[in-house]
Write a protein that holds these residues in place. Structure first.
Motif, PDB file in Angstrom:
ATOM      1  N   ASN A 120       0.406  -1.182  -0.115  1.00 54.84           N
ATOM      2  CA  ASN A 120       0.347  -0.326  -0.234  1.00 54.84           C
ATOM      3  C   ASN A 120       1.052   1.372   0.335  1.00 54.84           C
ATOM      4  N   ARG A 164       0.484   2.253  -4.651  1.00 52.47           N
ATOM      5  CA  ARG A 164      -0.460   2.777  -4.463  1.00 52.47           C
ATOM      6  C   ARG A 164      -0.490   3.507  -2.779  1.00 52.47           C
ATOM      7  N   LEU A 178      -2.849   5.046  -0.903  1.00 51.54           N
ATOM      8  CA  LEU A 178      -4.351   4.667  -0.690  1.00 51.54           C
ATOM      9  C   LEU A 178      -4.203   5.269   1.237  1.00 51.54           C
ATOM     10  N   SER A 230      -5.348   5.792   4.780  1.00 54.17           N
ATOM     11  CA  SER A 230      -6.504   6.405   4.772  1.00 54.17           C
ATOM     12  C   SER A 230      -5.752   6.779   6.435  1.00 54.17           C
ATOM     13  N   GLN A 282      -1.288  10.655   0.419  1.00 50.87           N
ATOM     14  CA  GLN A 282      -2.279  10.019  -0.125  1.00 50.87           C
ATOM     15  C   GLN A 282      -2.175  10.681  -2.296  1.00 50.87           C
ATOM     16  N   ALA A 318      -5.157   7.899  -2.979  1.00 54.65           N
ATOM     17  CA  ALA A 318      -6.769   8.229  -2.558  1.00 54.65           C
ATOM     18  C   ALA A 318      -6.973   9.525  -3.148  1.00 54.65           C
TER      19      ALA A 318
END
Length: 190
Positions: A114, A136, A138, A140, A148, A173
């Protein structure tokens, strides 16, 4: 023997013409069980970590799966404040290039991670003839917007050149699934 001849040709001509300082070739091996060329990720991270400014790092044909670098002990992992990239070209002007010049021959992937794949933060840095896949950005629970953005490549405050590259299966994201340029007023050449 063929490998050494090929390296000598690049070190003696193309590298001197482009950058003039050094050339490093990251090897790959053929895996008979899978029928695939596998890039040596340890050599890749070592080359990025130790190469001097002006160096060219050539990647032999193969897949360089950097997923395991998500371990916090990985030598090239950038801190979260820089977005958590698995690989970084640092503040050094260098060139990372596929040896064949065909992006389908050299794939840098983070398919089980990630994290974004690569950070470029020095003007004049180049990425050439590779495929960037599976990055990625991403996070959160990331404390910054930078974590992101830019799933494949994250460019910060630098004028870089990206040529003859393929970006596939990267996501973010917020923005820049393939490439994101943050705090960048200097431009990107594709």
């Amino acid at each position: 023997m063929k490998k050494h001849i090929r390296n000598a040709v690049f070190a003696g001509f193309a590298v001197v013409a482009m950058f003039g300082n050094c050339a490093i070739t990251v090897p790959s091996t053929y895996d008979e069980a899978t029928g695939k060329w596998i890039g040596n990720v340890d050599e890749l991270t070592n080359a990025l970590h130790t190469a001097a400014a002006g160096c060219v790092i050539y990647l032999e044909k193969g897949e360089y799966d950097i997923s395991f670098l998500s371990d916090n002990a990985a030598p090239m992992r950038v801190s979260a404040k820089d977005g958590g990239s698995l690989l970084s070209m640092g503040k050094k002007n260098m060139r990372l290039a596929g040896l064949t010049g065909k992006p389908e021959d050299v794939v840098i992937t983070a398919k089980n991670s990630n994290h974004r794949i690569l950070t470029m933060s020095a003007s004049g840095t180049e990425l050439h003839g590779v495929t960037i896949s599976g990055g990625r950005a991403l996070a959160s629970n990331a404390s910054t917007y930078k974590c992101q953005t830019g799933g494949g490549v994250y460019i910060t405050d630098a004028s870089v050149i990206i040529s003859n590259c393929v970006f596939t299966g990267n996501s973010a994201a917020v923005r820049g699934g393939a490439v994101a340029a943050i705090d960048n007023r200097k431009g990107i050449v594709y």
